[in-house]
Design a protein around this motif. Structure first.
Motif, PDB file in Angstrom:
ATOM      1  N   LEU A  17       0.831  -1.203   0.000  1.00 25.66           N
ATOM      2  CA  LEU A  17       0.000   0.000   0.000  1.00 25.66           C
ATOM      3  C   LEU A  17       0.867   1.254   0.000  1.00 25.66           C
ATOM      4  O   LEU A  17       2.022   1.210   0.433  1.00 25.66           O
ATOM      5  N   PRO A  18       0.322   2.379  -0.456  1.00 29.06           N
ATOM      6  CA  PRO A  18       1.077   3.643  -0.387  1.00 29.06           C
ATOM      7  C   PRO A  18       1.509   3.908   1.060  1.00 29.06           C
ATOM      8  O   PRO A  18       0.787   3.579   2.005  1.00 29.06           O
ATOM      9  N   SER A  19       2.663   4.501   1.236  1.00 30.27           N
ATOM     10  CA  SER A  19       3.179   4.724   2.585  1.00 30.27           C
ATOM     11  C   SER A  19       2.525   5.935   3.238  1.00 30.27           C
ATOM     12  O   SER A  19       2.131   6.903   2.574  1.00 30.27           O
ATOM     13  N   VAL A  20       2.423   5.856   4.559  1.00 26.90           N
ATOM     14  CA  VAL A  20       1.875   6.961   5.343  1.00 26.90           C
ATOM     15  C   VAL A  20       2.759   8.186   5.126  1.00 26.90           C
ATOM     16  O   VAL A  20       3.987   8.091   5.142  1.00 26.90           O
ATOM     17  N   GLY A  21       2.134   9.327   4.888  1.00 21.38           N
ATOM     18  CA  GLY A  21       2.843  10.573   4.632  1.00 21.38           C
ATOM     19  C   GLY A  21       2.999  10.893   3.151  1.00 21.38           C
ATOM     20  O   GLY A  21       3.307  12.024   2.792  1.00 21.38           O
ATOM     21  N   SER A  22       2.768   9.898   2.303  1.00 19.78           N
ATOM     22  CA  SER A  22       2.898  10.128   0.861  1.00 19.78           C
ATOM     23  C   SER A  22       1.590  10.664   0.291  1.00 19.78           C
ATOM     24  O   SER A  22       0.520  10.461   0.866  1.00 19.78           O
ATOM     25  N   PRO A  23       1.670  11.367  -0.848  1.00 22.60           N
ATOM     26  CA  PRO A  23       0.435  11.789  -1.506  1.00 22.60           C
ATOM     27  C   PRO A  23      -0.342  10.558  -1.976  1.00 22.60           C
ATOM     28  O   PRO A  23       0.253   9.608  -2.490  1.00 22.60           O
ATOM     29  N   ALA A  24      -1.642  10.583  -1.795  1.00 23.07           N
ATOM     30  CA  ALA A  24      -2.479   9.473  -2.257  1.00 23.07           C
ATOM     31  C   ALA A  24      -2.465   9.449  -3.782  1.00 23.07           C
ATOM     32  O   ALA A  24      -2.667  10.485  -4.415  1.00 23.07           O
ATOM     33  N   PRO A  25      -2.229   8.283  -4.372  1.00 24.75           N
ATOM     34  CA  PRO A  25      -2.261   8.200  -5.839  1.00 24.75           C
ATOM     35  C   PRO A  25      -3.664   8.496  -6.369  1.00 24.75           C
ATOM     36  O   PRO A  25      -4.664   8.104  -5.764  1.00 24.75           O
ATOM     37  N   ASP A  26      -3.710   9.169  -7.504  1.00 22.77           N
ATOM     38  CA  ASP A  26      -4.998   9.471  -8.128  1.00 22.77           C
ATOM     39  C   ASP A  26      -5.622   8.180  -8.647  1.00 22.77           C
ATOM     40  O   ASP A  26      -4.948   7.165  -8.816  1.00 22.77           O
ATOM     41  N   PHE A  27      -6.904   8.221  -8.872  1.00 20.44           N
ATOM     42  CA  PHE A  27      -7.603   7.057  -9.424  1.00 20.44           C
ATOM     43  C   PHE A  27      -8.794   7.511 -10.239  1.00 20.44           C
ATOM     44  O   PHE A  27      -9.252   8.642 -10.109  1.00 20.44           O
ATOM     45  N   LYS A  28      -9.280   6.617 -11.061  1.00 21.99           N
ATOM     46  CA  LYS A  28     -10.542   6.784 -11.776  1.00 21.99           C
ATOM     47  C   LYS A  28     -11.336   5.507 -11.526  1.00 21.99           C
ATOM     48  O   LYS A  28     -10.891   4.415 -11.872  1.00 21.99           O
TER      49      LYS A  28
END
Length: 168
Positions: A17-28
């Motif tokens: 999963l994306p790491s805490v503190g990182s920008p959330a990846p965009d999605f559609k």
């Protein structure tokens, strides 16, 4: 690659999963009305991403019910329930259950959400579906909490996710 279990048997996802503190990846993702929704459309709101393999399993349904109940009392927060279920199945479930406080989204079209968030199963009987996970995103679009549930048939840690949301 992350390793979780399904009834005690190891299965794997394409990454972590994306790491805490990182920008959330965009999605559609696809809404139940078949329109498309992206992360940017929720800018300025706190988000709980409740991610699961299929609405048609007991644990997945329980997580949607629980977050639906909790979401009714949260300020400036939206709970997004995400799976690869068809929007028609999501609509049927929400109608039958009286679910009104969460947004149901589907990754059925291209599977990019599961790949971008690195939680698509690569093997086992759930191959191609999404691993049960929770990602909490603050108003600035940063990841403040993640949980990939170690045993797929278990429910997520609602309390920890909601505490992270309140601290965000």
């Amino acid at each position: 690659m992350a390793t979780v279990t399904l009834k005690g048997n190891e299965i794997h996802t394409i990454g972590n999963l994306p790491s805490v503190g990182s920008p959330a990846p965009d999605f559609k993702l696809t809404l139940t009305d078949l329109s498309t929704r992206s992360l940017s459309e929720y800018e300025g709101r706190k988000l709980v991403l409740n991610i699961f393999p299929s609405i048609d399993t007991g644990t997945c349904a329980a997580s949607v019910r629980q977050f639906n109940q909790e979401a009714a009392e949260l300020d400036n927060t939206i709970v997004l329930c995400i799976s690869k279920d068809l929007p028609f199945a999501q609509t049927r479930f929400c109608g039958a259950e009286g679910i009104e406080n969460v947004v149901m989204l589907s990754d059925y079209k291209d599977g990019n959400f599961g790949k971008t968030y690195s939680l698509e199963f690569t093997d086992g009987p759930l191959q191609g579906l999404l691993s049960r996970s929770v990602v909490v995103i603050d108003e600035k679009g940063n990841v403040v909490y993640t949980e990939q549930v170690a045993e797929t048939v278990d429910e997520p840690n609602y309390k920890a996710a909601l505490e992270a949301l309140m601290d965000a």
